[in-house]
Write an enzyme that holds these catalytic residues in place. Structure first.
Site, PDB file in Angstrom:
ATOM      1  CG  ASP A 130       8.891  -5.550  -3.380  1.00 37.67           C
ATOM      2  OD1 ASP A 130       7.709  -5.926  -3.326  1.00 37.67           O
ATOM      3  OD2 ASP A 130       9.819  -6.276  -3.848  1.00 37.67           O
ATOM      4  CB  CYS A 155       4.889  -7.999   0.128  1.00 41.13           C
ATOM      5  SG  CYS A 155       5.729  -9.002   1.355  1.00 41.13           S
ATOM      6  CG  ASP A 161      -0.646  -8.967  -1.648  1.00 38.87           C
ATOM      7  OD1 ASP A 161      -1.362  -9.985  -1.628  1.00 38.87           O
ATOM      8  OD2 ASP A 161      -0.355  -8.366  -2.704  1.00 38.87           O
ATOM      9  CB  CYS A 166      -3.123 -14.335  -6.083  1.00 32.00           C
ATOM     10  SG  CYS A 166      -1.380 -14.330  -6.471  1.00 32.00           S
ATOM     11  CB  ALA A 180       7.028  -4.190  -6.015  1.00 27.86           C
ATOM     12  N   PRO A 181       4.092  -4.630  -7.479  1.00 25.89           N
ATOM     13  CG  PRO A 181       2.759  -4.852  -9.395  1.00 25.89           C
ATOM     14  CD  PRO A 181       3.268  -5.618  -8.210  1.00 25.89           C
ATOM     15  N   GLY A 182       2.620  -2.360  -6.701  1.00 25.89           N
ATOM     16  CA  GLY A 182       2.062  -1.191  -6.033  1.00 25.89           C
ATOM     17  C   GLY A 182       0.587  -0.940  -6.236  1.00 25.89           C
ATOM     18  CG  ASN A 183      -1.871  -2.939  -9.156  1.00 25.27           C
ATOM     19  OD1 ASN A 183      -1.654  -1.889  -9.757  1.00 25.27           O
ATOM     20  ND2 ASN A 183      -1.825  -4.128  -9.724  1.00 25.27           N
TER      21      ASN A 183
END
Ligand code: SAM
Length: 317
Positions: free
Chosen positions: A141, A117, A188, A243, A119-122
């Site tokens: 994604d 999972c 994630d 989170c 995106a956004p890719g950190n």
């Protein structure tokens, strides 16, 4: 109004992108702009001592993080979105807690990895840095707009080892030979986001109670994606993170998946020197990690590290 729960703003965390630069150069760059780096942060005696320094951080002062060698800590409210080091991809603006999962997964350079999972890719760009851009990093994604962001974010960060898939990870066959050498997976998934401090500050206590039904369907999705990750034939280590502060999305998902995978996987202690652990009413709680505004000065976060059992001994841990 009284019913709005207020958390103090979090420090501004800066992850140094090792694909573009190094920590010393970034510290030097900020110093050349009049910032002062706290040398003592190279050698804290305890987490408490570090937390006290973070609490008193103001103005143009910054420190090194206690746990993560490539993370710098600035006072709350610093906006570096226009900063040249941000615009050229040398630094990534990522909350400290969200830097923990890839750090724990620590895939070896040259290995095959899945970020299911992405995106956004950190976390994807962080994984690529850990891998030294060597090996294969499959990033999935399923959301079109977010997938576009992922693509441009990874290009900006200098990621070269990624293979991008605009695809529902749940539909990827674990028997597909493309993935037969995958040993490391980061899970994630979408979650309620109940740990995000800026969000907590804009909603009321009443709204904060995520409806039971929504929580139930998120938890089922999270459990199925984690189980799917574990079904890849050569997977060795899987890190699961959210989170969210809700036990339904965290310890309960881990518990369910450990049971349903019939003893093939066990938990290892995520980031051993992190003191804030998972909920104590689960027997494995101490192996998981939780982070939150108090005491850690991060967003609310949960991380668990699952590893394949290789012998009876390990599985009895
Ligand atoms: N790991 C990302 C980072 O650190 O930048 C954040 C990931 S975000 C919490 C969850 C992502 O999962 C969303 O972008 C969402 O579109 C994606 N997603 C949800 N279900 C998915 C699925 N079945 N397959 C692939 N991606 C999915």
């Amino acid at each position: 109004p009284e019913h709005v729960r207020k958390e103090a703003p979090l420090p501004r965390y800066v992850r140094v992108n090792l694909l573009k630069t190094n920590v010393e150069d970034v510290i030097g760059h900020f110093e050349s702009e009049g910032y002062s780096f706290d040398q003592c942060s190279n050698n804290y005696n305890s987490y408490e001592e570090y937390l006290a320094s973070v609490k008193s951080l103001t103005g143009k002062h910054f420190l090194k993080d206690f746990h993560l060698p490539n993370v710098l800590v600035f006072p709350p409210g610093k906006d570096f979105h226009q900063h040249p080091l941000y615009t050229d991809g040398s630094i990534i603006l990522q909350d400290k807690a969200s830097c923990i999962p890839a750090h724990i997964l620590s895939p070896l350079p040259g290995s095959n990895v899945i970020d299911c999972c992405a995106a956004p890719g950190n976390k994807t760009s962080q994984l690529a840095a850990v891998m030294n851009n060597e090996g294969k990093l499959h990033a999935f994604d399923k959301d079109g707009a977010r997938f576009k962001t992922l693509k441009s974010m990874l290009a900006k960060a200098g990621v070269q080892c990624a293979h991008l898939h605009h695809q529902d990870f749940l539909k990827v066959s674990p028997l597909d030979k493309t993935y037969q050498d995958v040993e490391f997976v980061l899970v994630d998934p979408s979650c309620s986001g109940s740990g995000i401090v800026s969000r907590l500050n804009s909603i009321t206590d009443k709204e904060d109670s995520t409806p039971t039904q929504r929580l139930g369907s998120l938890a089922s999705f999270q459990a199925s994606i984690l189980k799917h990750a574990l079904s890849f034939p050569n997977v060795r280590r899987v890190v699961y993170s959210t989170c969210s502060t809700h036990r339904e999305e965290n310890e309960e998902v881990v518990q369910r998946v450990l049971l349903e995978t019939g003893g093939q996987f066990h938990l290892t202690r995520a980031l051993p020197n992190w003191t804030h652990r998972g909920l104590g009413d689960f027997e494995f709680g101490h192996l998981c990690l939780r982070a939150s505004a108090q005491p850690d000065y991060t967003n609310g976060f949960f991380v668990a590290c699952l590893e394949r059992c290789l012998g009876d001994k390990e599985c009895l841990d």
